[in-house]
Design an enzyme around this catalytic site. Sequence first.
Site, mmCIF file in Angstrom:
data_model
loop_
_atom_site.group_PDB
_atom_site.id
_atom_site.type_symbol
_atom_site.label_atom_id
_atom_site.label_comp_id
_atom_site.label_asym_id
_atom_site.label_seq_id
_atom_site.Cartn_x
_atom_site.Cartn_y
_atom_site.Cartn_z
ATOM 1 N N GLY A 224 -6.884 20.247 12.541
ATOM 2 C CA GLY A 224 -8.026 20.884 13.166
ATOM 3 C C GLY A 224 -8.020 22.399 13.213
ATOM 4 C CG ASP A 225 -6.586 26.482 14.711
ATOM 5 O OD1 ASP A 225 -7.213 27.117 13.835
ATOM 6 O OD2 ASP A 225 -6.082 27.027 15.709
ATOM 7 C CG LEU A 226 -3.169 23.153 8.317
ATOM 8 C CD1 LEU A 226 -1.952 23.403 9.189
ATOM 9 C CD2 LEU A 226 -3.065 21.807 7.624
ATOM 10 C CG ASN A 230 -1.632 27.322 13.826
ATOM 11 O OD1 ASN A 230 -0.943 28.125 14.442
ATOM 12 N ND2 ASN A 230 -2.879 27.048 14.175
#
Length: 336
Positions: A224-226, A230
């Site tokens: 979702g926030d790659l 991260n």
Amino acid sequence: MKLDSAVVALLGLDADNTSVSSAGGAGMSSACTSKITTKQPNGENMTYFMKTGKGPEAEAMFEGEHQSLNAIHNAVPTLCPRSFGHGRLTDAPGKHYLVTDYLDLSGRLSSTKSAKGMSLAQKLAKLHTTPAPTPKGYDKPQFGFPATTCCGDTPQDNTFTSSWADFYANHRLRFIVHQSKKSNGADKQLEDLVEQTCTAVIPRLIGDDHLNNGKGITPVVIHGDLWSGNASVGKLPGMTEPEDVVFDSSACYAHSEFELGIMKMFGGFGGGFLDEYHQLVPKTEPVEEYADRVRLYELYHHLNHHALFGGGYRSGAVSIMRELVGKYGKGGRDEL
């Protein structure tokens, strides 16, 4: 530094043989991170990672990250840390915590394969081919997530929805333009373009009766926030050598290609990543619209960054929407 008694109880530790030290930054501005080190009865040290923060924002963020990490870890145990729990600190009223495996980072991802184990592309492919579980009270997997998750500091509405097109239109694009209005004030052009995208582009490009020749898509867990910040190379408990890993997740059950939007926006995964990934996860049909779908999914992150930071992210969002509405909107460019 003394470890809070709530965390001591959660992990079942001996407080006299446990220490806490700073572990650097934490992604959200109000959070602090720590490394917990405890001596086990056999004399060996065990380590944990802890985030702490104040107020209801931290409470919601930590619950979402707890469920996100475990959803990913349950599907691919070597991809991310597992979370042991979250809750209120006992000795510091008003503060909350999240405790996970300690991830011993050893370097950033590179375009050449240097880590052991499965590559990030292989691990992500396994994640994206594992069907989401069926939520309690439903008869099939849904799009969404059982908790609010935060992309950056934005709390996301993950209400379960049976239609991917409806979820993306209502719980991502319309939701985030509303957040942007609260942060930056009214912006009629931006709001109108988002609405055109939701009403004209989304049904045409990712409609449930359009993808996979009308068969639709199966929800899978995504990070979702790659973005590349991260993802890294490091060791989780039980690993003898560093492997490709991810962290700071903002998971939901979604179309696998949604993951690729933010990866495209910021880059940093190496030229061969997508080739390796798509050998294992074929592009959704119709393949010829794949690049436009990824642009549509990238749009959410431009809008989210505009909501969070303002500035130049607006122009990126407008450019994507004008391009897609011009190509797929009813009436094409005459509507702009």
